[in-house]
Design a protein around this motif. Structure first.
Motif, PDB file in Angstrom:
ATOM      1  N   UNK A 180      -9.533   3.067  -3.145  1.00  0.00           N
ATOM      2  CA  UNK A 180      -9.575   2.972  -1.861  1.00  0.00           C
ATOM      3  C   UNK A 180     -10.601   2.779  -0.928  1.00  0.00           C
ATOM      4  N   UNK A 181     -11.812   2.717  -1.636  1.00  0.00           N
ATOM      5  CA  UNK A 181     -13.293   2.357  -0.663  1.00  0.00           C
ATOM      6  C   UNK A 181     -13.894   1.254  -1.411  1.00  0.00           C
ATOM      7  N   UNK A 182     -13.487   0.668  -2.540  1.00  0.00           N
ATOM      8  CA  UNK A 182     -14.297  -0.442  -3.102  1.00  0.00           C
ATOM      9  C   UNK A 182     -13.826  -1.955  -2.499  1.00  0.00           C
ATOM     10  N   UNK A 183     -14.817  -2.652  -2.397  1.00  0.00           N
ATOM     11  CA  UNK A 183     -14.541  -4.016  -1.754  1.00  0.00           C
ATOM     12  C   UNK A 183     -13.958  -4.793  -2.558  1.00  0.00           C
ATOM     13  N   UNK A 184     -12.655  -4.645  -2.956  1.00  0.00           N
ATOM     14  CA  UNK A 184     -11.895  -5.456  -3.767  1.00  0.00           C
ATOM     15  C   UNK A 184     -10.366  -5.865  -3.228  1.00  0.00           C
ATOM     16  N   UNK A 185      -9.638  -6.599  -3.637  1.00  0.00           N
ATOM     17  CA  UNK A 185      -8.357  -6.908  -3.182  1.00  0.00           C
ATOM     18  C   UNK A 185      -7.344  -5.946  -3.802  1.00  0.00           C
ATOM     19  N   UNK A 186      -7.581  -5.123  -4.657  1.00  0.00           N
ATOM     20  CA  UNK A 186      -6.683  -4.350  -5.209  1.00  0.00           C
ATOM     21  C   UNK A 186      -5.683  -3.386  -4.300  1.00  0.00           C
ATOM     22  N   UNK A 187      -6.492  -2.957  -3.439  1.00  0.00           N
ATOM     23  CA  UNK A 187      -5.707  -2.060  -2.526  1.00  0.00           C
ATOM     24  C   UNK A 187      -4.822  -2.774  -1.542  1.00  0.00           C
ATOM     25  N   UNK A 188      -5.295  -4.011  -1.032  1.00  0.00           N
ATOM     26  CA  UNK A 188      -4.411  -5.064  -0.253  1.00  0.00           C
ATOM     27  C   UNK A 188      -3.144  -5.499  -1.003  1.00  0.00           C
ATOM     28  N   UNK A 189      -3.560  -5.923  -2.273  1.00  0.00           N
ATOM     29  CA  UNK A 189      -2.535  -6.234  -3.156  1.00  0.00           C
ATOM     30  C   UNK A 189      -1.458  -5.174  -3.692  1.00  0.00           C
ATOM     31  N   UNK A 190      -1.905  -3.976  -3.681  1.00  0.00           N
ATOM     32  CA  UNK A 190      -1.135  -2.602  -3.977  1.00  0.00           C
ATOM     33  C   UNK A 190      -0.061  -2.576  -2.960  1.00  0.00           C
ATOM     34  N   UNK A 191      -0.651  -2.462  -1.469  1.00  0.00           N
ATOM     35  CA  UNK A 191      -0.030  -2.311  -0.302  1.00  0.00           C
ATOM     36  C   UNK A 191       1.154  -3.366  -0.059  1.00  0.00           C
ATOM     37  N   UNK A 192       0.656  -4.690  -0.178  1.00  0.00           N
ATOM     38  CA  UNK A 192       1.897  -5.761  -0.013  1.00  0.00           C
ATOM     39  C   UNK A 192       3.078  -5.956  -1.264  1.00  0.00           C
ATOM     40  N   UNK A 193       2.440  -5.342  -2.544  1.00  0.00           N
ATOM     41  CA  UNK A 193       3.392  -5.425  -3.647  1.00  0.00           C
ATOM     42  C   UNK A 193       4.439  -4.534  -3.408  1.00  0.00           C
ATOM     43  N   UNK A 194       3.808  -3.255  -2.699  1.00  0.00           N
ATOM     44  CA  UNK A 194       4.922  -1.976  -2.567  1.00  0.00           C
ATOM     45  C   UNK A 194       5.961  -2.375  -1.216  1.00  0.00           C
ATOM     46  N   UNK A 195       5.342  -2.976  -0.362  1.00  0.00           N
ATOM     47  CA  UNK A 195       6.104  -3.322   0.883  1.00  0.00           C
ATOM     48  C   UNK A 195       7.231  -4.341   0.319  1.00  0.00           C
ATOM     49  N   UNK A 196       6.643  -5.394  -0.772  1.00  0.00           N
ATOM     50  CA  UNK A 196       7.662  -6.451  -1.005  1.00  0.00           C
ATOM     51  C   UNK A 196       8.945  -5.744  -1.958  1.00  0.00           C
ATOM     52  N   UNK A 197       8.554  -4.718  -2.802  1.00  0.00           N
ATOM     53  CA  UNK A 197       9.463  -3.961  -3.420  1.00  0.00           C
ATOM     54  C   UNK A 197      10.609  -3.214  -2.474  1.00  0.00           C
ATOM     55  N   UNK A 198       9.779  -2.678  -1.389  1.00  0.00           N
ATOM     56  CA  UNK A 198      10.470  -2.035  -0.327  1.00  0.00           C
ATOM     57  C   UNK A 198      11.540  -3.081   0.262  1.00  0.00           C
TER      58      UNK A 198
END
Length: 201
Positions: free
Chosen positions: A72-90
């Motif tokens: 949640x504080x590293x400069x990687x795309x993983x947190x954005x990926x997780x957010x949009x994947x979760x929203x896609x599932x929702x």
């Protein structure tokens, strides 16, 4: 996501102090924003399905989860990926509950954003869709898909349009080799190097 996270550096908002925590503070702050939105969405979704107490519990558990804390504080795309994947599932669950055109639109938007964040999101989403098709045939028979084929195609078009939009509607090739100078992220890096802006390698 990479392009969003690198914007503070490209726009020159990062101080050249030589101290990494100060140089990349704004870049990390964007990651933290993605993490906060994810936490908020998890709690809202849990509240919709299981109530207030479960929502509080889900928020506490996620905020203490080691992988979440680490990324949640590293400069990687993983947190954005997780957010949009979760929203896609929702959005996918919402479509199954009530297949309106608006919900198909949101499904297309979030699938597109997740896929644009990292291509590895697509297989995870695809497996979920196939699972519903194969193992939920009594609830969602073939006739259900035939009745909504227009909406499904619409969602796919929206998804592709969103992916194209993340590349600023460029007509140059999107799927290119990592070292290709026409790749958008490589152009941003080249610009930053030319202007001597502190950049994320």
């Amino acid at each position: 996501i990479r392009e969003i996270l690198v914007l503070p550096s490209v726009l020159g908002f990062t101080p050249n102090t030589g101290i990494p925590n100060q140089i990349y503070f704004l870049n990390r702050f964007l990651v933290i924003i993605f993490a906060c939105i994810l936490l908020w969405q998890v709690m809202i979704t849990t509240h919709e399905y299981f109530g207030y107490r479960a929502a509080i519990l889900s928020g506490v558990l996620l905020s203490l989860e080691p992988t979440f804390l680490a990324n949640s504080h590293y400069i990687t795309p993983d947190m954005g990926l997780t957010l949009f994947t979760f929203l896609a599932y929702k959005a996918f669950l919402n479509v199954l509950i009530s297949p309106t055109l608006t919900r198909f639109f949101y499904l297309g938007v979030f699938v597109g954003l997740a896929s644009a964040s990292k291509i590895s999101a697509f297989p995870f989403l695809f497996v979920s869709f196939v699972f519903v098709f194969l193992f939920k045939r009594k609830t969602f028979p073939l006739e259900w898909y035939m009745d909504h084929v227009g909406s499904i195609v619409f969602a796919c078009i929206v998804s592709l349009f969103v992916i194209w939009g993340t590349f600023f509607f460029r007509l140059t090739p999107i799927l290119v080799k990592h070292d290709n100078p026409e790749r958008l992220s490589n152009k941003i890096l080249a610009y930053a190097n030319e202007k001597q802006i502190a950049i994320i390698a």
